[in-house]
Design an enzyme around this catalytic site. Structure first.
Site: not given
Length: 460
Positions: A280, A330, A389
């Site tokens: 996460h 994702h 990210d």
């Protein structure tokens, strides 16, 4: 526990682990029918468990039961994130405070309302008297997310009415937490740096009249200096991380805890614990770890060299041997992650002036080459994109933010979304979350202890 060698407790549990692993094993064949592993449908989409007006994520459309990929969009209270960010970039203003207001209150503030909220934030950023000394400095932690969670729980003791779940009180607690998070993180980092890395101890207090981004850079840097461009880039990072729909893991944890009627500090500490996980909030650090492996093993100007190493990553022959190229793919976004698009657009100039232009270009090549390689390996035809990210770790690095502060800083933005979702859960749902698991237990009879076989022999 013994100081030298393995202690008795470790020997005991270690001797049991193989047997316990067998007892806990559940075969893949048992995940069938309507069982939703990880609350995911078979096509990877999330299982709807409620409704929300806080935020929404759009990465595909459903037509005749088929997922149709579309460019990603992220909405805060119905307003597209890109609109908010672009408006503040063009005006040269800081936007995180407005985003926090929007998420918490449900509507965009007027000029007077925003000015008043900024005044309130000036007060909320100041931690309770003695808090830094008693809760952060006296019990330093090597992990800042751990210290953040402990600090949130400790704030319960400083609240005269911590268990009141009325809307007025939860809103009060939420505003205080939005202000306090960056201060806790900055102080926790300074203490960690001093106690575990031998650095000088610098504790800087927040300054009135500065934005959250400006104050954070000021507090975390020994000399308190920062540039306007640095502050605006960090402000954008805070905006893009403030909320991501109610279905992300940490927000779900916050809502599940809130549904039980527990206090705000317990619910938020649970969310912090969730975000700490490398799947996460810790994912940006995993990207940077992978990026270091790539830089050490490729010629950045040789595409063949890069492609060969990415193949090794996917084949579990390099990196952390997970078989993953971190930062790609994702759960919701397909064609694009709007957050990654914004970072690429506005971080490029910072990369050039900070000497990270080649690193930025190498990340772009990893994205460009890695996506088709993953699709070929998995046989998937669904479009795949870089997620936030992929670039957020490098942006933080360019801003001089240490890697162990990446996820805590993420939390300092997401606290606004967590609190908004907690308020929504408490105000609208009035029912504890109670999911079900299908038991796959084989029924056996209770055997007298004399009739049981010995599975291991451990001697003290």
């Amino acid at each position: 526990m013994e100081k030298n060698g393995t202690g008795i407790l470790e020997q005991y549990t270690g001797s049991l682990s193989h047997r316990i692993e067998q007892e806990y094993h559940i075969g893949e064949e048992l995940y069938r029918g309507d069982i939703k592993r990880g609350l995911r449908n078979s096509d990877g989409t999330g299982v709807p468990i409620g409704v929300t007006r806080v935020g929404s994520v759009l990465g595909y459309m459903i037509e005749d039961g088929v997922r149709i990929p579309v460019p990603g969009q992220l909405y805060y209270r119905g307003i597209e994130l890109n609109e908010i960010v672009e408006a503040h970039r063009q005006a040269g203003t800081f936007g995180f405070e407005e985003v926090a207001y929007l998420l918490l209150m449900g509507y965009l503030p007027s000029r007077g309302e925003l000015d008043r909220f900024n005044e309130i934030m000036n007060r909320a950023r100041k931690l309770p008297n003695g808090f830094t000394e008693d809760m952060i400095m006296k019990n330093p932690s090597r992990n800042i997310m751990n210290k953040l969670a402990r600090s949130v729980l400790s704030l319960y003791s400083y609240d005269e009415n911590p268990d009141d779940t009325s809307l007025d009180n939860i809103l009060l607690q939420s505003v205080k937490l939005v202000g306090a998070f960056p201060s806790i993180v900055a102080n926790a980092y300074s203490v960690k740096r001093h106690y575990f890395e031998g650095g000088s101890l610098h504790i800087h207090f927040p300054m009135e009249g500065l934005s959250t981004a400006e104050n954070f850079l000021r507090m975390i840097r020994p000399n308190t200096k920062y540039t306007e461009e640095e502050a605006h880039l960090l402000d954008m990072m805070l905006m893009v991380h403030a909320e991501h729909g109610g279905g992300n893991n940490s927000t779900f944890v916050c809502r599940a805890l809130s549904s039980s009627g527990t206090d705000t500090y317990s619910a938020i500490a649970g969310a912090v614990g969730s975000l700490k996980g490398p799947l996460h909030g810790g994912a940006n650090a995993k990207v940077m770890e992978m990026f270091r492996y790539v830089k050490e093993n490729v010629n950045p100007k040789d595409d063949g060299s890069i492609r060969d190493y990415l193949a090794k990553l996917l084949n579990k022959e390099a990196g952390d041997h997970s078989g993953k190229i971190y930062g790609l793919g994702h759960a919701v976004y397909t064609i694009s992650d709007p957050r990654a698009v914004l970072l690429k657009k506005y971080a490029k100039h910072m990369a050039e002036i900070k000497g990270y232009a080649e690193d930025f270009q190498l990340l772009e090549k990893i994205e460009e080459m890695g996506i088709p390689m993953i699709q070929a390996k998995t046989g998937s035809e669904i479009p795949m994109c870089a997620n936030v990210d992929m670039y957020s770790g490098l942006v933080y690095t360019m801003l001089g933010i240490p890697e162990d502060v990446f996820t805590p800083l993420f939390a300092s933005a997401r606290i606004a979304g967590w609190c908004a979702n907690r308020i929504e859960e408490v105000v609208t749902c009035h029912r504890i979350m109670r999911p079900a698991y299908r038991a796959v237990i084989k029924r056996v009879h209770y055997d007298p202890i004399e009739a049981r076989p010995a599975h291991y022999n451990f001697q003290l």
